[in-house]
Design a protein around this motif. Structure first.
Motif, PDB file in Angstrom:
ATOM      1  N   GLU A  89       0.851  -1.184   0.000  1.00 47.08           N
ATOM      2  CA  GLU A  89       0.000   0.000   0.000  1.00 47.08           C
ATOM      3  C   GLU A  89       0.886   1.232   0.000  1.00 47.08           C
ATOM      4  O   GLU A  89       1.776   1.365   0.833  1.00 47.08           O
ATOM      5  N   ILE A  90       0.620   2.128  -0.956  1.00 48.30           N
ATOM      6  CA  ILE A  90       1.364   3.379  -1.059  1.00 48.30           C
ATOM      7  C   ILE A  90       0.419   4.502  -0.653  1.00 48.30           C
ATOM      8  O   ILE A  90      -0.419   4.947  -1.431  1.00 48.30           O
ATOM      9  N   ALA A  91       0.542   4.921   0.604  1.00 51.71           N
ATOM     10  CA  ALA A  91      -0.343   5.955   1.164  1.00 51.71           C
ATOM     11  C   ALA A  91       0.195   7.362   0.936  1.00 51.71           C
ATOM     12  O   ALA A  91      -0.551   8.334   1.010  1.00 51.71           O
ATOM     13  N   SER A  92       1.487   7.476   0.652  1.00 49.17           N
ATOM     14  CA  SER A  92       2.120   8.784   0.524  1.00 49.17           C
ATOM     15  C   SER A  92       2.121   9.329  -0.904  1.00 49.17           C
ATOM     16  O   SER A  92       2.371  10.515  -1.111  1.00 49.17           O
ATOM     17  N   GLY A  93       1.890   8.450  -1.892  1.00 46.95           N
ATOM     18  CA  GLY A  93       2.022   8.866  -3.279  1.00 46.95           C
ATOM     19  C   GLY A  93       3.460   8.823  -3.778  1.00 46.95           C
ATOM     20  O   GLY A  93       3.761   9.306  -4.864  1.00 46.95           O
ATOM     21  N   GLN A  94       4.352   8.215  -2.994  1.00 42.55           N
ATOM     22  CA  GLN A  94       5.762   8.091  -3.365  1.00 42.55           C
ATOM     23  C   GLN A  94       6.243   6.673  -3.090  1.00 42.55           C
ATOM     24  O   GLN A  94       6.171   6.200  -1.945  1.00 42.55           O
ATOM     25  N   ILE A  95       6.715   5.991  -4.135  1.00 44.08           N
ATOM     26  CA  ILE A  95       7.384   4.705  -3.953  1.00 44.08           C
ATOM     27  C   ILE A  95       8.872   4.999  -3.828  1.00 44.08           C
ATOM     28  O   ILE A  95       9.438   5.738  -4.641  1.00 44.08           O
ATOM     29  N   LEU A  96       9.492   4.421  -2.820  1.00 42.77           N
ATOM     30  CA  LEU A  96      10.939   4.525  -2.654  1.00 42.77           C
ATOM     31  C   LEU A  96      11.553   3.174  -2.984  1.00 42.77           C
ATOM     32  O   LEU A  96      11.023   2.133  -2.602  1.00 42.77           O
ATOM     33  N   VAL A  97      12.688   3.193  -3.669  1.00 38.78           N
ATOM     34  CA  VAL A  97      13.463   1.986  -3.945  1.00 38.78           C
ATOM     35  C   VAL A  97      14.841   2.233  -3.353  1.00 38.78           C
ATOM     36  O   VAL A  97      15.499   3.221  -3.696  1.00 38.78           O
TER      37      VAL A  97
END
Length: 165
Positions: A89-97
């Motif tokens: 679930e991405i609640a922040s609107g930012q995926i980090l890798v």
């Protein structure tokens, strides 16, 4: 926000034999990490709230290809050594890798709409890894798309020997 098709090739230091796909707001929960260690060693994937951890065969720089799209890609298994899927679930609107010892600030950032995403990891090149794990040309292709929350699963399991972890 629409999802722009994105493809980016990265080199990540797989400290702790892993790298992460995570929501920018996900906590660093050491107890949850301990709870998922067995899954990571056995399946080369584990998931917990807002984080998918992908296991690697080597604790070195590894090649990672990130592909983000608006719909599920074709699931081709034949040419890959190991294939897994999980949800995040991405609640922040930012995926980090990020690699195992990277910080949020040094992570690779990918803007996406808020929601649940599927994460498919396809691994190839395990046969190129030296017995001591210092050399190899494996690649980890990570495909991410909007989906529904489902159980973490191994779609194709590598049956050969990996370097001692």
């Amino acid at each position: 926000m629409d999802i722009d098709r994105t493809r980016r090739e990265l080199t990540l230091f797989a400290d702790y034999h892993s790298f992460e796909i995570r929501d920018a707001h996900a906590d660093y929960d050491l107890a949850a990490i301990d709870d998922t260690t067995a899954d990571l060693r056995r399946d080369l994937i584990s998931s917990r709230d807002g984080v998918v951890t992908i296991g690697t065969a080597r604790r070195r720089d590894v090649r990672v290809v990130i592909e983000i799209g608006a719909e599920a890609p074709v699931c081709e298994l034949a040419s890959w050594d190991h294939v897994t899927e999980a949800s995040v679930e991405i609640a922040s609107g930012q995926i980090l890798v990020l690699g195992g010892s990277d910080s949020r600030h040094s992570a690779h950032h990918f803007p996406v709409p808020v929601g649940v995403y599927r994460v498919r990891t396809r691994c190839a090149g395990f046969g190129t890894i030296s017995a001591d794990g210092t050399d190899g040309a494996e690649v980890y292709r990570v495909q991410i798309w909007p989906g529904t929350a489902r159980r973490t699963t191994v779609l194709k399991r590598f049956t050969g020997e990996l370097p001692r972890r």
